[in-house]
Every structure is written in structure tokens, then in C-alpha cells.
Design a protein around this motif. Structure first.
Motif, PDB file in Angstrom:
ATOM      1  N   GLY A  23      59.389  55.372  54.618  1.00  0.00           N
ATOM      2  CA  GLY A  23      59.975  54.551  53.572  1.00  0.00           C
ATOM      3  C   GLY A  23      60.942  55.252  52.659  1.00  0.00           C
ATOM      4  N   ASP A  24      61.270  56.515  52.901  1.00  0.00           N
ATOM      5  CA  ASP A  24      62.176  57.244  52.019  1.00  0.00           C
ATOM      6  C   ASP A  24      63.536  57.435  52.679  1.00  0.00           C
ATOM      7  OD1 ASP A  24      62.102  58.774  49.325  1.00  0.00           O
ATOM      8  OD2 ASP A  24      59.993  58.501  49.859  1.00  0.00           O
ATOM      9  N   ASP A  25      64.452  58.084  51.969  1.00  0.00           N
ATOM     10  CA  ASP A  25      65.802  58.269  52.482  1.00  0.00           C
ATOM     11  C   ASP A  25      65.876  59.320  53.571  1.00  0.00           C
ATOM     12  OD1 ASP A  25      67.257  56.375  50.849  1.00  0.00           O
ATOM     13  OD2 ASP A  25      66.805  57.691  49.169  1.00  0.00           O
ATOM     14  N   CYS A  26      64.951  60.263  53.575  1.00  0.00           N
ATOM     15  CA  CYS A  26      64.942  61.327  54.573  1.00  0.00           C
ATOM     16  C   CYS A  26      63.516  61.566  55.039  1.00  0.00           C
ATOM     17  CB  CYS A  26      65.492  62.636  53.998  1.00  0.00           C
ATOM     18  SG  CYS A  26      67.235  62.610  53.583  1.00  0.00           S
ATOM     19  N   ALA A  27      63.381  62.069  56.262  1.00  0.00           N
ATOM     20  CA  ALA A  27      62.109  62.602  56.736  1.00  0.00           C
ATOM     21  C   ALA A  27      62.076  64.088  56.418  1.00  0.00           C
ATOM     22  CB  ALA A  27      61.965  62.377  58.233  1.00  0.00           C
ATOM     23  N   LEU A  28      60.910  64.602  56.097  1.00  0.00           N
ATOM     24  CA  LEU A  28      60.741  66.017  55.815  1.00  0.00           C
ATOM     25  C   LEU A  28      59.857  66.619  56.892  1.00  0.00           C
ATOM     26  CD1 LEU A  28      60.124  65.889  51.950  1.00  0.00           C
ATOM     27  CD2 LEU A  28      62.287  66.240  53.171  1.00  0.00           C
TER      28      LEU A  28
END
Length: 328
Positions: A23-28
Motif C-alpha cells: 500500500g505504499d509508494d515503494c517496496a523496501l
């Protein structure tokens, strides 16, 4: 159904490797200590890589499989992937089937979906896959040396045989056709073999565009050549090895230039033959030694007398080859 409803219903799953979920702008992503990230991406476009009639479950499988095959060629273990979809419309039955096939293969390899994008447009599927490999141990295209053996996994040319059956240029018994069609639509990425070949193989590549063309990439990057006997072609094509009678030149074409095999071609020192066979056994994947690496550049195809013969086997080229190369 809106974009975010579509993602939530068909593609949102619990994840472990990306603490943010999808659900965020990037995967970490964080590789384990001493590991390097291996990253690959592939784009599949309707009409160019597949027909609209393909089963969406098989399409979901193949969309991920072709990326996992790239990781296999580097000896990398899958970690995660992103998915971008362009859809002409929201077809819930299609989406359910596609997601089922996609995640069934992802679960086999413990590879998590960690992000992506959706948009309207002509049907296209783009996947970027992430894997990890011990630092300095990745299999590359540039390591082949004169005196190495050339090996391939599995069988070659079966996917092209199915494609030609779809095109109506060959007639196949139903059982043979279904087996070839499975090879076209449900390729099995050789991840376990790629990992087992770390420290054994000197170079590797996955066979997406045909043996002659793809092996040619290894030869050029390594600055070497190779000789392969044409007589091996019938035993490498599963259908002819099982007794199907086909024109010899067509068999050679399917094996050396067929494409869509997603097997591994790799080189290894002749002194490591037993180690190669041990790796193949541990991965549960058959391998065949098909030739040797030589100092003189170029690929030489040999007749039954060991004499080089002229054959024009061009690898698949997306800007020169007719559409629906992967159609099924």
C-alpha cells in the motif's frame, strides 16, 4: 470496480519481505548479509506474446515464469516481484484466473508480490522480479572458456512445435499436441538447477529466444565459440524422442531457433561433469551435454561427419519477428 478495489480483491496478500505491504509508494527489500540482489523484468503484450484465447490461469503462470527463468540463469533464489497490468476492461473472471495461476507459481518459489500498478489500455503484463545470490557467485554470460562443455536442461523445441500446430503448419496427435502446448503455456523455471550450478557452471543463460541465438549471446560476451552436432536435435525435442516423425530440417529449426523453451543453457569445465550431473540430480532436472566451447569465435553446427554446415538459425527479435511468437 475501481483500480484500488481491483488490487485489493485480486492482488493484495500478506507479505513478509516488504514490511510496508503493497500500500505504499515503494517496496523496501533487504537482502540477507553477504547476498546481492538480482533483478529482471519482462513485458508480455497481447497479440505479440500471447493470444486473447489463452487460459488466464496459464497466462498468470507464464508471466511470472519467464521472469523466474532469468533468476534461474543467474543462480539466484526468488524473493519478490512487482506486477503492472494494462487492462482494456475489468473482467472479473479473467482476473480471478490470472491471479490464481500467478500466485500458484509464486507460492512454489516463495516469491511475494510487493507492489505494482494498474491502468486501462491494451492488455499488457509487466513483471519485475527480485532474487538474491551470494555475493560474487552469480552465473553470468561472460564466463565460458575454451575446453568447457555446453549443456542444456530439459528438452527444446516443444513450445515451437505447439505454436506451429496452432498455425496449422504441422498436424499432431492430440496427446502430443497437449504435451507441447503445456510446454508453451506452462514453462517451468529451472530455479533449483540454477542455484545448484553455482560454483560449478562457468556461464549460463535462459533459453527464451532459441538455442542458437541465446547461446550466441554467451559466446559473444565470453569471447569464444562453440561446436554443436545437429544430430542431437531429435533427442532434444520431446515429441521426436518419443517417436513422432517430423522433417529433419524442421526438427533442427524447432530445437535451435524455436524459442519459448525457458530451459537453461550453460557451460562448465569438462573436469566438472560429475558435479554438473550431481547438481541436476539434486534439482530433479535432466541435463544433456550438447557440445563444447572453443577458442575460435562463432557457433558451428556439425553434420554426422563432424563437418561444419551452414544453417541460418536466427533468434527471436521483437522488432523483426512476426507477432504472436508466444501465442498459445
Amino acid at each position: 470496480m475501481g483500480e484500488f478495489d481491483l488490487i485489493a480483491r485480486y492482488f493484495e496478500r500478506p507479505v513478509r519481505r516488504n514490511p510496508l505491504g503493497v500500500g505504499d509508494d515503494c517496496a523496501l527489500l533487504q537482502p540477507a548479509p553477504g547476498m546481492q540482489l538480482a533483478v529482471s523484468t519482462d513485458l508480455l503484450v497481447e497479440g505479440r506474446h500471447f493470444l486473447s484465447t489463452v487460459d488466464p490461469r496459464r497466462l498468470g503462470h507464464k508471466a511470472l515464469a519467464v521472469n523466474l527463468s532469468d533468476l534461474a540463469a543467474c543462480g539466484a533464489q526468488p524473493l519478490a516481484f512487482t506486477l503492472s497490468l494494462a487492462l482494456p476492461r475489468v473482467d472479473e473472471a479473467w482476473l480471478a484466473g490470472f491471479a490464481e495461476g500467478l500466485f500458484a507459481l509464486a507460492d512454489v518459489h516463495a516469491c511475494e508480490l510487493v507492489g505494482g500498478d494498474t491502468t486501462g489500455g491494451p492488455l499488457a503484463i509487466n513483471i519485475t522480479v527480485f532474487g538474491e545470490v551470494p555475493a560474487g557467485q552469480a552465473l553470468l554470460r561472460s564466463g565460458a572458456r575454451a575446453g568447457d562443455d555446453v549443456w542444456v536442461s530439459g528438452t527444446l523445441g516443444d513450445a515451437r512445435l505447439a505454436l506451429e500446430a496452432f498455425r496449422g503448419t504441422v498436424s499432431l496427435p492430440q496427446e502430443v499436441f497437449e504435451a507441447a502446448r503445456r510446454r508453451l503455456e506452462l514453462p517451468q523455471p529451472r530455479v533449483a538447477l540454477g542455484c545448484a550450478l553455482r560454483g560449478v557452471a562457468s556461464a549460463a543463460i535462459d533459453l527464451s529466444d532459441g538455442l542458437a541465438g541465446d547461446l550466441g549471446h554467451v559466446l559473444r560476451r565470453s569471447g569464444v565459440g562453440a561446436s554443436l552436432p545437429l544430430a542431437l536435435a531429435p533427442q532434444l525435442l520431446a515429441a521426436t524422442a518419443a517417436g513422432l516423425q517430423l522433417d529433419a530440417q524442421r526438427v533442427e529449426e524447432f530445437v535451435f531457433a524455436g524459442g519459448d523453451d525457458y530451459e537453461l543453457a550453460f557451460t562448465a569445465p569438462a573436469s566438472r561433469r560429475e558435479a554438473v550431473l550431481d547438481a541436476a540430480r539434486s534439482a530433479g532436472t535432466p541435463v544433456t551435454r550438447i557440445g563444447g566451447i572453443e577458442a575460435a569465435p562463432g557457433l558451428r553446427l556439425l553434420d554426422a561427419r563432424g563437418q561444419a554446415v551452414v544453417r541460418k538459425f536466427a533468434g527471436f527479435d521483437h522488432f523483426r519477428t512476426s507477432p504472436a511468437h508466444d501465442a498459445g
